[in-house]
Design a protein around this motif. Sequence first.
Motif, PDB file in Angstrom:
ATOM      1  N   GLN A 269      -4.042   7.619   4.333  1.00  0.00           N
ATOM      2  CA  GLN A 269      -4.128   8.987   4.860  1.00  0.00           C
ATOM      3  C   GLN A 269      -5.395   9.202   5.698  1.00  0.00           C
ATOM      4  O   GLN A 269      -5.345   9.846   6.742  1.00  0.00           O
TER       5      GLN A 269
ATOM      6  N   GLN B 126       8.116   2.039   0.360  1.00  0.00           N
ATOM      7  CA  GLN B 126       8.458   2.593  -0.958  1.00  0.00           C
ATOM      8  C   GLN B 126       9.948   2.472  -1.273  1.00  0.00           C
ATOM      9  O   GLN B 126      10.334   2.328  -2.421  1.00  0.00           O
TER      10      GLN B 126
ATOM     11  N   ASN C 178       5.361   3.379   6.141  1.00  0.00           N
ATOM     12  CA  ASN C 178       4.717   3.582   4.842  1.00  0.00           C
ATOM     13  C   ASN C 178       5.757   4.060   3.819  1.00  0.00           C
ATOM     14  O   ASN C 178       5.776   3.609   2.667  1.00  0.00           O
TER      15      ASN C 178
ATOM     16  N   MET D   9       0.847  -1.186   0.000  1.00  0.00           N
ATOM     17  CA  MET D   9       0.000   0.000   0.000  1.00  0.00           C
ATOM     18  C   MET D   9       0.891   1.248   0.000  1.00  0.00           C
ATOM     19  O   MET D   9       1.676   1.447   0.917  1.00  0.00           O
ATOM     20  N   SER D  10       0.803   2.034  -1.026  1.00  0.00           N
ATOM     21  CA  SER D  10       1.548   3.293  -1.065  1.00  0.00           C
ATOM     22  C   SER D  10       0.773   4.307  -0.224  1.00  0.00           C
ATOM     23  O   SER D  10      -0.204   3.962   0.426  1.00  0.00           O
ATOM     24  N   MET D  11       1.205   5.565  -0.248  1.00  0.00           N
ATOM     25  CA  MET D  11       0.489   6.551   0.560  1.00  0.00           C
ATOM     26  C   MET D  11      -0.812   6.916  -0.150  1.00  0.00           C
ATOM     27  O   MET D  11      -0.969   7.985  -0.715  1.00  0.00           O
ATOM     28  N   ASN D  12      -1.732   5.974  -0.129  1.00  0.00           N
ATOM     29  CA  ASN D  12      -3.007   6.193  -0.817  1.00  0.00           C
ATOM     30  C   ASN D  12      -4.007   6.851   0.131  1.00  0.00           C
ATOM     31  O   ASN D  12      -3.710   7.106   1.296  1.00  0.00           O
ATOM     32  N   LEU D  13      -5.168   7.089  -0.381  1.00  0.00           N
ATOM     33  CA  LEU D  13      -6.202   7.800   0.372  1.00  0.00           C
ATOM     34  C   LEU D  13      -6.626   7.022   1.616  1.00  0.00           C
ATOM     35  O   LEU D  13      -6.847   7.614   2.675  1.00  0.00           O
TER      36      LEU D  13
END
Length: 196
Positions: free
Chosen positions: A8, A75, A71, A1-5
């Motif tokens: 956040q 990456q 997080n 999971m990238s810094m997705n919504l």
Amino acid sequence: MSMNLAFQTRMQELYQGFIKFDALQTDRIQRYRNIEPDSALFLAMQIRIQQSKKILEVGTSTGYSTLWLANAAQQTQGHVTTLEIDPSRTAQAQQYAQELALDEYIDFWVGDAQEFLENSTSQYDFILLDAERDAYVDYWAYLQHMIDPQGGVLIVDNVISHAAEVKEFIELVKNDGRFLTLTLSKGAGLFMICYK
């Protein structure tokens, strides 16, 4: 999971919950005292920019900052080691890390940070110091050797909000000719240290 919504949004929820908890505590030690969201985002961006692989956090609390660091480490194919003296807070942080599928990027170490630092022979390219401020001068004896001289950075939180408590530590570092330092007015104030 990238810094997705989803990440956040969940971090925003956690932060609001932690703030509400802290508001009800009369004893400072009982508070979670998490890093501010804009400081956390800055740290996560810094890890991405530096492509940091070896990340150390001194002071996990409930893991709010740890999750941001992890997080970013996801990456960069990096790894976070986080130190916390309170086992119940570590357990809380571990739960959030599992929930957000970030636990494989984090080593949780429970105990007195001084003990970890005294016995560590590792160097890190990114260190966050956010613990009991009266210990910082003692920690510095070890932390200065743990900053990777090739582009590593140590960032200290709360240097504006608690300026008096970190004054001796900051003077100690500033008077050491080997280091460059910078204070950023982000959140509660971040103090950045790297080798010249």
